[in-house]
Write a protein that holds these residues in place. Structure first.
Motif, PDB file in Angstrom:
ATOM      1  N   THR A   1       0.828  -1.207   0.000  1.00  0.00           N
ATOM      2  CA  THR A   1       0.000   0.000   0.000  1.00  0.00           C
ATOM      3  C   THR A   1       0.863   1.258   0.000  1.00  0.00           C
ATOM      4  OG1 THR A   1      -1.784  -1.137   1.186  1.00  0.00           O
ATOM      5  CG2 THR A   1      -1.781   1.268   1.262  1.00  0.00           C
ATOM      6  N   ALA A   2       1.901   1.266   0.834  1.00  0.00           N
ATOM      7  CA  ALA A   2       2.800   2.419   0.909  1.00  0.00           C
ATOM      8  C   ALA A   2       3.551   2.627  -0.400  1.00  0.00           C
ATOM      9  CB  ALA A   2       3.787   2.233   2.061  1.00  0.00           C
ATOM     10  N   ASN A   3       3.918   1.534  -1.049  1.00  0.00           N
ATOM     11  CA  ASN A   3       4.695   1.638  -2.285  1.00  0.00           C
ATOM     12  C   ASN A   3       3.943   2.356  -3.403  1.00  0.00           C
ATOM     13  OD1 ASN A   3       6.910   0.374  -1.191  1.00  0.00           O
ATOM     14  ND2 ASN A   3       6.356  -1.662  -1.939  1.00  0.00           N
ATOM     15  N   LYS A   4       2.618   2.360  -3.317  1.00  0.00           N
ATOM     16  CA  LYS A   4       1.818   3.013  -4.362  1.00  0.00           C
ATOM     17  C   LYS A   4       2.033   4.528  -4.387  1.00  0.00           C
ATOM     18  CE  LYS A   4      -1.838  -0.493  -4.198  1.00  0.00           C
ATOM     19  NZ  LYS A   4      -3.271  -0.773  -3.876  1.00  0.00           N
ATOM     20  N   VAL A   5       2.417   5.093  -3.268  1.00  0.00           N
ATOM     21  CA  VAL A   5       2.591   6.555  -3.197  1.00  0.00           C
ATOM     22  C   VAL A   5       4.015   6.936  -2.790  1.00  0.00           C
ATOM     23  CG1 VAL A   5       0.161   7.019  -2.708  1.00  0.00           C
ATOM     24  CG2 VAL A   5       1.713   6.546  -0.804  1.00  0.00           C
ATOM     25  N   SER A   6       4.926   5.975  -2.819  1.00  0.00           N
ATOM     26  CA  SER A   6       6.288   6.236  -2.354  1.00  0.00           C
ATOM     27  C   SER A   6       7.072   7.111  -3.328  1.00  0.00           C
ATOM     28  CB  SER A   6       7.044   4.917  -2.161  1.00  0.00           C
ATOM     29  OG  SER A   6       6.568   4.220  -1.033  1.00  0.00           O
ATOM     30  N   MET A   7       7.941   7.952  -2.759  1.00  0.00           N
ATOM     31  CA  MET A   7       8.920   8.694  -3.531  1.00  0.00           C
ATOM     32  C   MET A   7      10.257   7.959  -3.461  1.00  0.00           C
ATOM     33  SD  MET A   7       8.124  12.655  -2.422  1.00  0.00           S
ATOM     34  CE  MET A   7       9.345  13.304  -3.588  1.00  0.00           C
ATOM     35  N   THR A   8      11.146   8.244  -4.378  1.00  0.00           N
ATOM     36  CA  THR A   8      12.479   7.654  -4.320  1.00  0.00           C
ATOM     37  C   THR A   8      13.337   8.455  -3.346  1.00  0.00           C
ATOM     38  OG1 THR A   8      13.397   9.025  -6.095  1.00  0.00           O
ATOM     39  CG2 THR A   8      12.295   6.960  -6.737  1.00  0.00           C
ATOM     40  N   PRO A   9      14.340   7.820  -2.732  1.00  0.00           N
ATOM     41  CA  PRO A   9      15.257   8.560  -1.863  1.00  0.00           C
ATOM     42  C   PRO A   9      15.950   9.697  -2.599  1.00  0.00           C
ATOM     43  CG  PRO A   9      15.554   6.204  -1.573  1.00  0.00           C
ATOM     44  CD  PRO A   9      14.637   6.377  -2.741  1.00  0.00           C
ATOM     45  N   GLU A  10      16.229   9.494  -3.883  1.00  0.00           N
ATOM     46  CA  GLU A  10      16.912  10.514  -4.672  1.00  0.00           C
ATOM     47  C   GLU A  10      16.063  11.765  -4.826  1.00  0.00           C
ATOM     48  OE1 GLU A  10      18.699   6.709  -5.080  1.00  0.00           O
ATOM     49  OE2 GLU A  10      16.629   7.289  -5.526  1.00  0.00           O
ATOM     50  N   ALA A  11      14.758  11.578  -5.064  1.00  0.00           N
ATOM     51  CA  ALA A  11      13.862  12.730  -5.201  1.00  0.00           C
ATOM     52  C   ALA A  11      13.720  13.471  -3.877  1.00  0.00           C
ATOM     53  CB  ALA A  11      12.494  12.265  -5.705  1.00  0.00           C
ATOM     54  N   VAL A  12      13.613  12.716  -2.792  1.00  0.00           N
ATOM     55  CA  VAL A  12      13.514  13.329  -1.466  1.00  0.00           C
ATOM     56  C   VAL A  12      14.787  14.110  -1.152  1.00  0.00           C
ATOM     57  CG1 VAL A  12      13.384  12.854   1.014  1.00  0.00           C
ATOM     58  CG2 VAL A  12      11.886  11.626  -0.573  1.00  0.00           C
ATOM     59  N   ALA A  13      15.927  13.507  -1.438  1.00  0.00           N
ATOM     60  CA  ALA A  13      17.210  14.145  -1.121  1.00  0.00           C
ATOM     61  C   ALA A  13      17.427  15.415  -1.930  1.00  0.00           C
ATOM     62  CB  ALA A  13      18.354  13.165  -1.372  1.00  0.00           C
ATOM     63  N   GLU A  14      17.041  15.395  -3.190  1.00  0.00           N
ATOM     64  CA  GLU A  14      17.201  16.601  -4.013  1.00  0.00           C
ATOM     65  C   GLU A  14      16.375  17.748  -3.453  1.00  0.00           C
ATOM     66  OE1 GLU A  14      17.035  18.077  -8.675  1.00  0.00           O
ATOM     67  OE2 GLU A  14      16.389  16.049  -8.157  1.00  0.00           O
ATOM     68  N   ALA A  15      15.122  17.453  -3.083  1.00  0.00           N
ATOM     69  CA  ALA A  15      14.277  18.485  -2.484  1.00  0.00           C
ATOM     70  C   ALA A  15      14.849  18.942  -1.147  1.00  0.00           C
ATOM     71  CB  ALA A  15      12.860  17.944  -2.290  1.00  0.00           C
ATOM     72  N   ALA A  16      15.401  17.997  -0.389  1.00  0.00           N
ATOM     73  CA  ALA A  16      15.929  18.312   0.936  1.00  0.00           C
ATOM     74  C   ALA A  16      17.120  19.249   0.864  1.00  0.00           C
ATOM     75  CB  ALA A  16      16.325  17.023   1.652  1.00  0.00           C
ATOM     76  N   VAL A  17      18.092  18.921   0.034  1.00  0.00           N
ATOM     77  CA  VAL A  17      19.319  19.721  -0.020  1.00  0.00           C
ATOM     78  C   VAL A  17      19.056  21.072  -0.684  1.00  0.00           C
ATOM     79  CG1 VAL A  17      21.677  19.805  -0.913  1.00  0.00           C
ATOM     80  CG2 VAL A  17      20.782  17.681   0.069  1.00  0.00           C
ATOM     81  N   THR A  18      18.190  21.089  -1.689  1.00  0.00           N
ATOM     82  CA  THR A  18      17.825  22.363  -2.316  1.00  0.00           C
ATOM     83  C   THR A  18      17.170  23.288  -1.300  1.00  0.00           C
ATOM     84  OG1 THR A  18      17.549  21.334  -4.487  1.00  0.00           O
ATOM     85  CG2 THR A  18      16.464  23.446  -4.130  1.00  0.00           C
ATOM     86  N   GLY A  19      16.213  22.753  -0.536  1.00  0.00           N
ATOM     87  CA  GLY A  19      15.531  23.556   0.475  1.00  0.00           C
ATOM     88  C   GLY A  19      16.434  23.950   1.626  1.00  0.00           C
ATOM     89  N   LEU A  20      17.313  23.027   2.021  1.00  0.00           N
ATOM     90  CA  LEU A  20      18.252  23.316   3.109  1.00  0.00           C
ATOM     91  C   LEU A  20      19.138  24.509   2.765  1.00  0.00           C
ATOM     92  CD1 LEU A  20      19.723  22.395   5.775  1.00  0.00           C
ATOM     93  CD2 LEU A  20      21.248  21.089   4.281  1.00  0.00           C
ATOM     94  N   LEU A  21      19.751  24.472   1.591  1.00  0.00           N
ATOM     95  CA  LEU A  21      20.671  25.539   1.197  1.00  0.00           C
ATOM     96  C   LEU A  21      19.938  26.838   0.883  1.00  0.00           C
ATOM     97  CD1 LEU A  21      23.195  23.490  -0.963  1.00  0.00           C
ATOM     98  CD2 LEU A  21      23.319  24.081   1.466  1.00  0.00           C
ATOM     99  N   ALA A  22      18.630  26.748   0.645  1.00  0.00           N
ATOM    100  CA  ALA A  22      17.820  27.950   0.455  1.00  0.00           C
ATOM    101  C   ALA A  22      17.331  28.523   1.777  1.00  0.00           C
ATOM    102  CB  ALA A  22      16.632  27.644  -0.451  1.00  0.00           C
ATOM    103  N   GLY A  23      17.608  27.825   2.873  1.00  0.00           N
ATOM    104  CA  GLY A  23      17.233  28.318   4.192  1.00  0.00           C
ATOM    105  C   GLY A  23      15.793  28.104   4.577  1.00  0.00           C
ATOM    106  N   GLU A  24      15.128  27.104   3.988  1.00  0.00           N
ATOM    107  CA  GLU A  24      13.720  26.845   4.317  1.00  0.00           C
ATOM    108  C   GLU A  24      13.584  26.262   5.720  1.00  0.00           C
ATOM    109  OE1 GLU A  24      11.767  24.526   1.344  1.00  0.00           O
ATOM    110  OE2 GLU A  24      12.540  25.738  -0.325  1.00  0.00           O
ATOM    111  N   ALA A  25      12.486  26.592   6.379  1.00  0.00           N
ATOM    112  CA  ALA A  25      12.243  26.085   7.728  1.00  0.00           C
ATOM    113  C   ALA A  25      11.774  24.642   7.711  1.00  0.00           C
ATOM    114  CB  ALA A  25      11.203  26.952   8.436  1.00  0.00           C
TER     115      ALA A  25
END
Length: 259
Positions: A200-224
């Motif tokens: 059930t979870a796999n139907k809506v799962s994101m890849t670690p790579e997609a999560v990480a890209e969003a994470a590092v982009t937001g981190l370096l942009a100073g998002e809360a």
């Protein structure tokens, strides 16, 4: 400049390390598996020409935060990023799960990032610009029956991140909380979830790579706060407007029916 990533051997932590290397950071990598860390270090060197230093350690062990912080400061005086990623969940009813294993989870999910952050803040203050990324979960925004303590630990991490961010707002350090939803990692296996729930979870799962890209982009942009994925953003937003009892009933309908 260096970035320290805990829980770096697989999943989101591994993907974040690769994203940081792409942006020019050398890495301090900490996890339990030395073999996986060594493989990641080789990939960082080959793909991004970045240096990686490794520490194989059980991060739930007593004194782990002190061991990591001492090791990190011995490796470099140019630490600019701290990623508190190590953590896991346990699926099941609170009274039926082992208390000692639940306490071990709380140690890793809450006590470790708090202690490590406290120990490394003086080093981070030396950098021209520094960042702290605490990895929580969309479970931080609501109570989740059968993942009760896991959700509570991530709610703690989210609240801690926002409070610390405010305290440091006039300093050189930016604090960000990442709250991913279902991700194709070993989380479900480690949590003890059955095959039906994993499917059930796999139907809506994101890849670690997609999560990480969003994470590092937001981190370096100073998002809360960073919630990767439209569906995850919507579901987290709804928890603030839908009555808590209804949110908990929906969550129980997803997780408890497979117990």
């Amino acid at each position: 400049m260096y970035a320290l990533v805990t829980g770096a051997s697989r999943g989101i932590g591994r993907a974040i390390a690769l994203q940081l290397a792409r942006r020019g950071y050398d890495l301090l990598l900490v996890a339990r598996s030395e073999d996986l860390l060594t493989a990641l270090a080789e990939e960082l060197s080959q793909k991004h020409q970045r240096q990686a230093r490794l520490l194989a350690l059980d991060l739930a062990a007593p004194g782990a935060a002190e061991t990591v912080s001492t090791w990190a400061t011995q490796q470099t005086d140019q630490l600019a990023v701290l990623v508190n990623n190590a953590g896991y969940g346990l699926w099941g009813r609170f009274e039926q799960l082992s208390l000692s294993e639940q306490q071990n989870m709380l140690q890793l999910n809450m006590a470790l990032p708090v202690a490590l952050t406290h120990a490394l803040l003086p080093t981070l203050h030396k950098a021209p610009k520094a960042y702290i990324l605490n990895v929580a979960s969309t479970a931080a925004y609501q109570a989740v029956p059968s993942l009760s303590l896991y959700a509570a630990s991530k709610a703690f991490l989210l609240s801690f991140s926002r409070g610390l961010r405010y305290e440091l707002k006039t300093s050189n350090i930016s604090v960000t909380c990442l709250s991913p939803g279902a991700t194709t990692t070993s989380f479900a296996d480690r949590a003890g979830m059955g095959a039906e729930l994993q499917a059930t979870a796999n139907k809506v799962s994101m890849t670690p790579e997609a999560v990480a890209e969003a994470a590092v982009t937001g981190l370096l942009a100073g998002e809360a706060e960073i919630i990767p994925g439209v569906l995850n953003k919507v579901s987290a937003g709804l928890t603030s407007v839908v009555p808590k009892g209804i949110v908990e009933k929906i969550a129980a309908g997803i997780y408890e029916k497979y117990l």
